[in-house]
Write an enzyme that holds these catalytic residues in place. Sequence first.
Site, PDB file in Angstrom:
ATOM      1  N   GLU A   1      -2.534  11.405   2.933  1.00 53.99           N
ATOM      2  CA  GLU A   1      -3.651  11.261   3.861  1.00 53.99           C
ATOM      3  C   GLU A   1      -3.739  12.543   4.670  1.00 53.99           C
ATOM      4  O   GLU A   1      -2.727  13.193   4.958  1.00 53.99           O
ATOM      5  CB  GLU A   1      -3.427  10.099   4.818  1.00 53.99           C
ATOM      6  CG  GLU A   1      -3.562   8.735   4.191  1.00 53.99           C
ATOM      7  CD  GLU A   1      -3.429   7.630   5.227  1.00 53.99           C
ATOM      8  OE1 GLU A   1      -4.458   7.078   5.627  1.00 53.99           O
ATOM      9  OE2 GLU A   1      -2.303   7.343   5.639  1.00 53.99           O
TER      10      GLU A   1
ATOM     11  N   GLU B   1       0.864  -1.191   0.000  1.00 48.74           N
ATOM     12  CA  GLU B   1       0.000   0.000   0.000  1.00 48.74           C
ATOM     13  C   GLU B   1       0.890   1.227   0.000  1.00 48.74           C
ATOM     14  O   GLU B   1       1.846   1.308   0.775  1.00 48.74           O
ATOM     15  CB  GLU B   1      -0.888  -0.008   1.253  1.00 48.74           C
ATOM     16  CG  GLU B   1      -1.684   1.279   1.449  1.00 48.74           C
ATOM     17  CD  GLU B   1      -2.581   1.236   2.682  1.00 48.74           C
ATOM     18  OE1 GLU B   1      -2.972   0.136   3.116  1.00 48.74           O
ATOM     19  OE2 GLU B   1      -2.875   2.319   3.227  1.00 48.74           O
TER      20      GLU B   1
END
Length: 310
Positions: free
Chosen positions: A197, A192
Amino acid sequence: MSTFKWATLLFAAAIVPVSACGGGSSGGSGGGTVSPPPSSSSSSSSSSSSSSSASSSSSTSVTHSGQVPAGYNLVWSDEFNAEGLPDESNWLYDTEANRTGWYNNEKQYYAVRRAENSKTEGGVLKITAFKETITAADHGGQAYTSARLITRGKREFTYGFYEIRAKMPCGVGTWPAIWMLGTTAGWPDGGEIDIMEHVGQTPNKVFGTIHNRSTFGTWGVGAEKALPEACSAFHNFQIEWTDAKIDFFIDGEKYHTYANAGTGNAQWPFDKPMYLLLNMAIGGDMAGPVDDTIFPRTFEIDYVRVYQKL
Ligand SMILES: [Ca+2]
């Protein structure tokens, strides 16, 4: 998209072997999908551009940011120039955990083809979250709606320079993310890459992180960067991903590097195709408590561009 993923993993592992973040790579439909090598990816992209609308044709009118490293060429982009629902030649709606509840204790329901939650308008993709409970066959009782768009099975890439221009929604409880998951194995073995974010409770900074088997049980390997205007201005969130390392940038400024140690898949699963995800989660382990007075909130994405060395 979760630095607190480990907590959910411990929880989720008891139920079903899913990825934490949303992981959905849980094999999902992506399993076994193989993306074409850069060269054919390019040609397929350009060949489809003549027949499909917005995204592809726009590649001919892209004004590049000037922050793309030398030697890279645009192989695919979605400029979000068409008005309406997102272009399904590029995006599909990820709903796999709507009924069971999303990972990391997130509180949203991800809607499909619902313009309130995802639409392109004025050249921008708008993912909007509401405080509402809607009626849907796969509804799991959530009190919020949002959207999660992914390119799995449609646009998958190995290596390249990725530039996503976006503006954060802010508001306590929001958790927008721009990220990638591997297509050839479930989480965390497929890897990932969290290109960006952001959570509303710390509005002035953003995070870039990787997760893989070797980081399982941790918060991943990443860095944070101060970005005072994350919610008031568009910024370019970027990675340069090669066989040696992944560099993370904001507006062309590098702030984190994850290097290939040469020890194999557990530390470096990043030699296989990955797909892109754009979503806004509400609440959950990383976003924290939700301020119900903030809604609706919109995560805006101006474009997604993928460059490769041809
Ligand atoms: Ca645009």
